[in-house]
Design an enzyme around this catalytic site. Structure first.
Site, PDB file in Angstrom:
ATOM      1  N   PRO A 230      16.054   9.746  -9.907  1.00 49.26           N
ATOM      2  CA  PRO A 230      15.015  10.780  -9.986  1.00 49.26           C
ATOM      3  C   PRO A 230      15.208  11.856  -8.929  1.00 49.26           C
ATOM      4  O   PRO A 230      15.765  11.581  -7.857  1.00 49.26           O
ATOM      5  CB  PRO A 230      13.709  10.004  -9.718  1.00 49.26           C
ATOM      6  CG  PRO A 230      14.118   8.769  -8.995  1.00 49.26           C
ATOM      7  CD  PRO A 230      15.532   8.460  -9.407  1.00 49.26           C
ATOM      8  N   ASP A 231      14.758  13.086  -9.243  1.00 47.42           N
ATOM      9  CA  ASP A 231      14.719  14.077  -8.156  1.00 47.42           C
ATOM     10  C   ASP A 231      13.442  13.834  -7.350  1.00 47.42           C
ATOM     11  O   ASP A 231      12.824  12.757  -7.467  1.00 47.42           O
ATOM     12  CB  ASP A 231      14.861  15.515  -8.701  1.00 47.42           C
ATOM     13  CG  ASP A 231      13.697  15.948  -9.562  1.00 47.42           C
ATOM     14  OD1 ASP A 231      12.685  15.226  -9.625  1.00 47.42           O
ATOM     15  OD2 ASP A 231      13.784  17.031 -10.190  1.00 47.42           O
ATOM     16  N   PHE A 232      13.042  14.771  -6.514  1.00 44.15           N
ATOM     17  CA  PHE A 232      11.909  14.522  -5.614  1.00 44.15           C
ATOM     18  C   PHE A 232      10.620  15.152  -6.111  1.00 44.15           C
ATOM     19  O   PHE A 232       9.568  14.519  -6.124  1.00 44.15           O
ATOM     20  CB  PHE A 232      12.247  15.035  -4.205  1.00 44.15           C
ATOM     21  CG  PHE A 232      13.398  14.284  -3.609  1.00 44.15           C
ATOM     22  CD1 PHE A 232      13.189  13.086  -2.934  1.00 44.15           C
ATOM     23  CD2 PHE A 232      14.699  14.724  -3.764  1.00 44.15           C
ATOM     24  CE1 PHE A 232      14.246  12.356  -2.430  1.00 44.15           C
ATOM     25  CE2 PHE A 232      15.772  14.004  -3.261  1.00 44.15           C
ATOM     26  CZ  PHE A 232      15.545  12.822  -2.593  1.00 44.15           C
ATOM     27  N   ARG A 233      10.693  16.424  -6.549  1.00 46.01           N
ATOM     28  CA  ARG A 233       9.461  17.191  -6.768  1.00 46.01           C
ATOM     29  C   ARG A 233       9.136  17.472  -8.232  1.00 46.01           C
ATOM     30  O   ARG A 233       8.124  18.105  -8.507  1.00 46.01           O
ATOM     31  CB  ARG A 233       9.520  18.500  -5.958  1.00 46.01           C
ATOM     32  CG  ARG A 233       9.538  18.230  -4.469  1.00 46.01           C
ATOM     33  CD  ARG A 233       9.740  19.446  -3.612  1.00 46.01           C
ATOM     34  NE  ARG A 233       9.815  19.049  -2.212  1.00 46.01           N
ATOM     35  CZ  ARG A 233      10.910  18.565  -1.623  1.00 46.01           C
ATOM     36  NH1 ARG A 233      12.043  18.445  -2.312  1.00 46.01           N
ATOM     37  NH2 ARG A 233      10.876  18.187  -0.353  1.00 46.01           N
TER      38      ARG A 233
ATOM     39  N   ASN B  18      21.976  16.186  -1.370  1.00 41.14           N
ATOM     40  CA  ASN B  18      21.852  14.863  -1.974  1.00 41.14           C
ATOM     41  C   ASN B  18      22.343  13.779  -1.039  1.00 41.14           C
ATOM     42  O   ASN B  18      23.316  13.945  -0.307  1.00 41.14           O
ATOM     43  CB  ASN B  18      22.604  14.816  -3.305  1.00 41.14           C
ATOM     44  CG  ASN B  18      21.968  15.744  -4.314  1.00 41.14           C
ATOM     45  OD1 ASN B  18      20.837  16.186  -4.101  1.00 41.14           O
ATOM     46  ND2 ASN B  18      22.677  16.054  -5.381  1.00 41.14           N
TER      47      ASN B  18
ATOM     48  N   ASP C 277      22.945  10.708  -2.319  1.00 45.14           N
ATOM     49  CA  ASP C 277      23.509   9.646  -3.167  1.00 45.14           C
ATOM     50  C   ASP C 277      25.002   9.444  -2.962  1.00 45.14           C
ATOM     51  O   ASP C 277      25.581   8.473  -3.461  1.00 45.14           O
ATOM     52  CB  ASP C 277      23.184   9.905  -4.656  1.00 45.14           C
ATOM     53  CG  ASP C 277      23.603  11.310  -5.128  1.00 45.14           C
ATOM     54  OD1 ASP C 277      24.599  11.852  -4.600  1.00 45.14           O
ATOM     55  OD2 ASP C 277      22.928  11.853  -6.020  1.00 45.14           O
TER      56      ASP C 277
ATOM     57  N   HIS D 272      21.844  16.391   4.344  1.00 43.88           N
ATOM     58  CA  HIS D 272      20.813  15.396   4.671  1.00 43.88           C
ATOM     59  C   HIS D 272      21.410  13.999   4.812  1.00 43.88           C
ATOM     60  O   HIS D 272      20.727  13.005   4.597  1.00 43.88           O
ATOM     61  CB  HIS D 272      19.711  15.407   3.595  1.00 43.88           C
ATOM     62  CG  HIS D 272      18.977  16.707   3.517  1.00 43.88           C
ATOM     63  ND1 HIS D 272      18.225  17.103   2.444  1.00 43.88           N
ATOM     64  CD2 HIS D 272      18.888  17.725   4.424  1.00 43.88           C
ATOM     65  CE1 HIS D 272      17.703  18.304   2.672  1.00 43.88           C
ATOM     66  NE2 HIS D 272      18.107  18.712   3.856  1.00 43.88           N
TER      67      HIS D 272
HETATM   68  P1  OAD Z   1      13.704  18.682  -5.720  1.00 39.64           P
HETATM   69  O1  OAD Z   1      13.172  17.493  -6.465  1.00 39.64           O
HETATM   70  O2  OAD Z   1      12.795  19.371  -4.771  1.00 39.64           O
HETATM   71  O3  OAD Z   1      14.229  19.761  -6.757  1.00 39.64           O
HETATM   72  C1  OAD Z   1      15.074  19.397  -7.808  1.00 39.64           C
HETATM   73  C2  OAD Z   1      15.263  20.590  -8.723  1.00 39.64           C
HETATM   74  O4  OAD Z   1      16.232  20.231  -9.695  1.00 39.64           O
HETATM   75  C3  OAD Z   1      13.995  21.000  -9.467  1.00 39.64           C
HETATM   76  O5  OAD Z   1      13.811  22.410  -9.324  1.00 39.64           O
HETATM   77  C4  OAD Z   1      14.284  20.625 -10.933  1.00 39.64           C
HETATM   78  O6  OAD Z   1      13.779  21.591 -11.823  1.00 39.64           O
HETATM   79  C5  OAD Z   1      15.791  20.633 -10.952  1.00 39.64           C
HETATM   80  N1  OAD Z   1      16.378  19.676 -11.912  1.00 39.64           N
HETATM   81  C6  OAD Z   1      16.033  18.408 -12.192  1.00 39.64           C
HETATM   82  N2  OAD Z   1      16.854  17.855 -13.092  1.00 39.64           N
HETATM   83  C7  OAD Z   1      17.768  18.821 -13.416  1.00 39.64           C
HETATM   84  C8  OAD Z   1      18.887  18.883 -14.278  1.00 39.64           C
HETATM   85  N3  OAD Z   1      19.292  17.835 -15.023  1.00 39.64           N
HETATM   86  N4  OAD Z   1      19.571  20.027 -14.320  1.00 39.64           N
HETATM   87  C9  OAD Z   1      19.209  21.107 -13.574  1.00 39.64           C
HETATM   88  N5  OAD Z   1      18.165  21.107 -12.746  1.00 39.64           N
HETATM   89  C10 OAD Z   1      17.456  19.987 -12.645  1.00 39.64           C
HETATM   90  O7  OAD Z   1      15.042  18.186  -4.998  1.00 39.64           O
HETATM   91  P2  OAD Z   1      15.870  18.914  -3.827  1.00 39.64           P
HETATM   92  O8  OAD Z   1      15.698  20.387  -3.910  1.00 39.64           O
HETATM   93  O9  OAD Z   1      17.229  18.359  -3.865  1.00 39.64           O
HETATM   94  O10 OAD Z   1      15.403  15.118   1.403  1.00 39.64           O
HETATM   95  O11 OAD Z   1      15.096  18.377  -2.558  1.00 39.64           O
HETATM   96  C11 OAD Z   1      15.542  18.724  -1.266  1.00 39.64           C
HETATM   97  C12 OAD Z   1      15.271  17.603  -0.299  1.00 39.64           C
HETATM   98  O12 OAD Z   1      13.904  17.225  -0.390  1.00 39.64           O
HETATM   99  C13 OAD Z   1      16.031  16.339  -0.590  1.00 39.64           C
HETATM  100  O13 OAD Z   1      17.315  16.361  -0.050  1.00 39.64           O
HETATM  101  C14 OAD Z   1      15.174  15.262   0.001  1.00 39.64           C
HETATM  102  C15 OAD Z   1      13.800  15.789  -0.263  1.00 39.64           C
HETATM  103  O14 OAD Z   1      12.842  15.515   0.715  1.00 39.64           O
HETATM  104  C16 OAD Z   1      15.886  13.929   1.839  1.00 39.64           C
HETATM  105  O15 OAD Z   1      16.275  13.080   1.078  1.00 39.64           O
HETATM  106  C17 OAD Z   1      15.928  13.721   3.290  1.00 39.64           C
END
Ligand code: OAD
Length: 282
Positions: free
Chosen positions: A38-41, A111, A113, A130
């Site tokens: 999963p992503d974060f937000r 990332n 991962d 990170h």
């Molecule tokens: P976010 O979850 O904040 O953002 C992920 C982005 O990816 C969102 O804008 C989604 O729309 C987009 N997304 C998801 N799936 C996708 C796909 N298949 N193709 C294209 N886009 C997609 O994650 P990050 O920006 O990486 O810190 O978050 C930054 C940091 O916040 C992370 O490194 C983490 C977190 O706190 C730590 O782990 C320390």
């Protein structure tokens, strides 16, 4: 245009990509969601799966003060983002292709991962801003371990401890001998490599790609603000980032868009399918 913004089409981008020898690519969690991480937000992201922890802010799971006081907060949910050990996405393969074609200046990834490693991105081309699950360290004696050594603990939601420190811990602090993945938690500094590289890379890059990130976390969020505005910057993301200034936004799944870009670049950009797990719909 009237508002002074340049018009930058996909074909101009493809042309620039052909000519570019120093692509700077900033990546985030969106490039690994097709692998089931999963992503974060996003709505289905990690931070929306943590209500049972009753935290004031879900980011506390990655907060270093919280970790030293209550390592179980992190270890109760870390299994949700534990990376696979042998997979990478089409987008990772695309970065590898840029590297093989000697067009990659640097991949700044947020990332944790470590999948860039499986994709074969050279450590000299990669800044894991990170940190990552790739290694882990004892908070007390700083001994370093291969990350997968604590993966079983993570799967079982247990707190891994360093065996040499653990012997003396009867009445020691709660965090004594606790092993933490070498992830940069909130409250910790980014790896020195980040600061060493970013100044020159900002001057040297000739094309910027931002992929799969909400650009919500500093200092990575501000990298593009320090790159001369004449350098074309392209966003590839599932959701738009309306507050940010890009020349071109390609909205959609990063694997599908990488595939589209490769098809426009021509046959020498075809990525062998056996290399990655492809699910262009997630
Ligand atoms: P976010 O979850 O904040 O953002 C992920 C982005 O990816 C969102 O804008 C989604 O729309 C987009 N997304 C998801 N799936 C996708 C796909 N298949 N193709 C294209 N886009 C997609 O994650 P990050 O920006 O990486 O810190 O978050 C930054 C940091 O916040 C992370 O490194 C983490 C977190 O706190 C730590 O782990 C320390």
């Amino acid at each position: 245009t009237k508002d002074g913004k340049r018009i930058y089409s996909i074909s101009q981008f493809i042309n620039d990509l052909r000519l570019s020898s120093n692509v700077l690519i900033i990546t985030g969690a969106g490039i690994s969601t097709s692998l089931g991480i999963p992503d974060f937000r996003s709505i289905q992201g990690l931070y929306n799966q943590l209500s049972h922890l009753h935290l004031n802010d879900p980011q506390l799971v990655f907060d270093i003060n919280e970790f030293t006081k209550r390592p179980e907060t992190f270890y109760s949910v870390a299994h949700l983002i534990l990376p696979p050990e042998d997979k990478f996405s089409l987008l990772h393969a695309f970065i590898r292709m840029l590297q093989d074609k000697k067009q990659l200046l640097r991949n700044y990834t947020q990332n944790i991962d470590n999948l860039e490693y499986y994709a074969g991105i050279d450590p000299s081309k990669l800044i894991q801003c990170h940190g990552s699950f790739g290694t882990a360290s004892c908070l007390t004696c700083r001994s370093r371990f291969a990350g997968p050594k604590i993966f079983n603990h993570i799967k079982q939601k247990q707190i891994p401890r360093c065996s040499s420190c653990w012997k003396n811990t009867q009445e020691a602090a709660i965090s004594y001998g606790v092993i933490k993945p070498d992830i940069t938690f909130f409250g910790e500094d980014l790896p020195k490599k980040f600061y060493k590289s970013i100044v020159n890379d900002s001057k040297k890059c000739d094309l910027v790609l931002v992929v799969g990130t909400s650009l919500k976390v500093e200092p990575v969020a501000s990298i593009i603000d320090n790159i001369p505005r004449r350098i074309p910057r392209v966003l590839i993301n599932k959701d738009p980032l309306p507050d940010r200034d890009f020349d071109l936004t390609l909205l959609g799944y990063s694997d599908a868009i990488a595939s589209l870009i490769c098809s426009k670049m021509g046959p020498e950009w075809s990525i062998p399918h056996h290399q990655f797990e492809q699910d262009l719909t997630s």
